[in-house]
Design an enzyme around this catalytic site. Sequence first.
Site, mmCIF file in Angstrom:
data_model
loop_
_atom_site.group_PDB
_atom_site.id
_atom_site.type_symbol
_atom_site.label_atom_id
_atom_site.label_comp_id
_atom_site.label_asym_id
_atom_site.label_seq_id
_atom_site.Cartn_x
_atom_site.Cartn_y
_atom_site.Cartn_z
ATOM 1 N N GLY A 185 30.757 44.734 37.247
ATOM 2 C CA GLY A 185 30.229 44.586 35.883
ATOM 3 C C GLY A 185 29.127 45.593 35.608
ATOM 4 N N ARG B 17 36.970 47.012 37.997
ATOM 5 C CA ARG B 17 37.190 46.140 39.155
ATOM 6 C C ARG B 17 38.567 46.557 39.672
ATOM 7 N NH1 ARG B 17 33.019 42.353 38.729
ATOM 8 N NH2 ARG B 17 32.420 41.810 36.608
ATOM 9 N N ASP C 103 27.785 42.235 44.403
ATOM 10 C CA ASP C 103 28.282 41.875 45.742
ATOM 11 C C ASP C 103 29.713 42.357 45.986
ATOM 12 O OD1 ASP C 103 29.317 39.884 44.054
ATOM 13 O OD2 ASP C 103 29.490 38.461 45.717
ATOM 14 N N THR D 56 23.412 44.646 39.016
ATOM 15 C CA THR D 56 24.179 43.522 38.452
ATOM 16 C C THR D 56 23.222 42.645 37.655
ATOM 17 O OG1 THR D 56 25.265 41.407 38.958
ATOM 18 C CG2 THR D 56 23.947 42.344 40.724
ATOM 19 N N ASP E 241 23.433 39.583 37.455
ATOM 20 C CA ASP E 241 23.399 38.236 38.061
ATOM 21 C C ASP E 241 22.199 37.982 38.979
ATOM 22 O OD1 ASP E 241 25.729 37.716 36.772
ATOM 23 O OD2 ASP E 241 27.012 37.942 38.523
ATOM 24 N N ASP F 161 22.027 38.097 42.096
ATOM 25 C CA ASP F 161 22.431 37.223 43.195
ATOM 26 C C ASP F 161 22.595 37.961 44.530
ATOM 27 O OD1 ASP F 161 24.588 38.654 42.316
ATOM 28 O OD2 ASP F 161 26.009 37.000 42.408
ATOM 29 N N ARG G 197 28.767 33.418 37.214
ATOM 30 C CA ARG G 197 29.909 32.638 37.710
ATOM 31 C C ARG G 197 29.523 31.877 38.972
ATOM 32 N NH1 ARG G 197 34.731 36.212 36.396
ATOM 33 N NH2 ARG G 197 33.706 37.584 37.882
HETATM 34 O O1 F6P Z 1 28.818 40.099 37.782
HETATM 35 C C1 F6P Z 1 28.370 40.226 36.488
HETATM 36 C C2 F6P Z 1 29.161 39.344 35.559
HETATM 37 O O2 F6P Z 1 28.696 39.606 34.252
HETATM 38 C C3 F6P Z 1 29.129 37.847 35.852
HETATM 39 O O3 F6P Z 1 27.958 37.197 35.409
HETATM 40 C C4 F6P Z 1 30.364 37.390 35.113
HETATM 41 O O4 F6P Z 1 30.819 36.167 35.630
HETATM 42 C C5 F6P Z 1 31.323 38.515 35.370
HETATM 43 O O5 F6P Z 1 30.535 39.662 35.590
HETATM 44 C C6 F6P Z 1 32.308 38.783 34.248
HETATM 45 O O6 F6P Z 1 33.115 39.836 34.627
HETATM 46 P P1 F6P Z 1 34.146 40.568 33.676
HETATM 47 O O7 F6P Z 1 33.384 41.382 32.708
HETATM 48 O O8 F6P Z 1 34.977 41.419 34.581
HETATM 49 O O9 F6P Z 1 34.920 39.498 32.996
#
Ligand code: F6P
Length: 328
Positions: free
Chosen positions: A17, A78, A109, A132, A134, A136, A178
């Site tokens: 992300g 991704r 991560d 990120t 998050d 985390d 998430r």
């Molecule tokens: O890891 C960052 C994040 O924004 C999370 O908080 C979220 O769950 C996820 O990415 C969403 O990913 P995508 O944009 O691929 O749907």
Amino acid sequence: MNPVNSIKRIGLLTSGGDAPGMNAAIRSVVRMGYHLGIKTYGVMRGYQGLLSGGFKELGPRDVSNIIHRGGTILKTSRCAEFKTNSGLKKAKLNLDKKLLDGLIVIGGDGTYRGAYELSKVWSGQIIGVPGTIDNDLYGTDFTIGYDTAVNTALQAIDKIRDTAESHERMFLVEVMGREAGFIALDVGISGGAEDVLLPEIKTNLKSISKHLYQAREAGKTSSIIIVAEGDEEGGAFQIAEKLKQLSGNEYHVVVLGHLQRGGTPTSSDRKLATELGAFALLQMIEGKNKVAVGRLRGVLSTTLLSQTWKRKKPLDPFLLKLLPILAK
Ligand code: F6P
């Protein structure tokens, strides 16, 4: 700053992300590299670019006027193929073809796990930079993008509060996360929420419903509840439905979603990204490999990549305690 240097050519990518401040980190790596006589090759679209050989040499002018921009000029993705053995081999071949001595990866991560797998097949040095929203990742107090995301979410919540108060309504606001509740807890505290639903803590909807009833009885005419998207009871829409069944009350739902990932990085994120980008390259020159950089307990540090997901960064226990006390 001019350490003895066997690193001549490095790759640089952003993956997973996007997070505000990634561009400031890119700028910092490229310009520190330029200062040290190191060539930086940007890899387009994260690990996907390693598979297709999408490299672009970056000089100081290529990173002009990006320090204040959200997103990432290198794009991101991704990439499922990268996780396969054949994908890793393809990546190794492309890195070797480009004669790279090291690779700096900026991401969360998933990015770190990918880097760790790559380090098993490729002999170059790999350093992770925590990017990120998050927050985390173990090994850094804060990740790049977190501060901006929290402030973006908070601005939205403040606006929702005006409407909640005027219409005397109850709102559930879903924020990203998430697997981690850092954003939710932070905005819950600074936004004065009634309750915060977190993936790390079991949610008891009956007691939330009771608490909201008591709040009404005590004269509260509006409430805001923050829901981290990864709560085990579901997303905010599902939870609103469940609470309605328990209490008969209507809950309005706002899902902030990807709004939290974009936008101008705050000064803290730009500064953190700038120091960590440059620090990552300096650590590579010092011979570090398979580590992530961070500011840990305020100090610039490195942590083994594998530790960043094996060890769990805890939510602040004091904030968790404060939440119900202040939501009276
Ligand atoms: O890891 C960052 C994040 O924004 C999370 O908080 C979220 O769950 C996820 O990415 C969403 O990913 P995508 O944009 O691929 O749907």
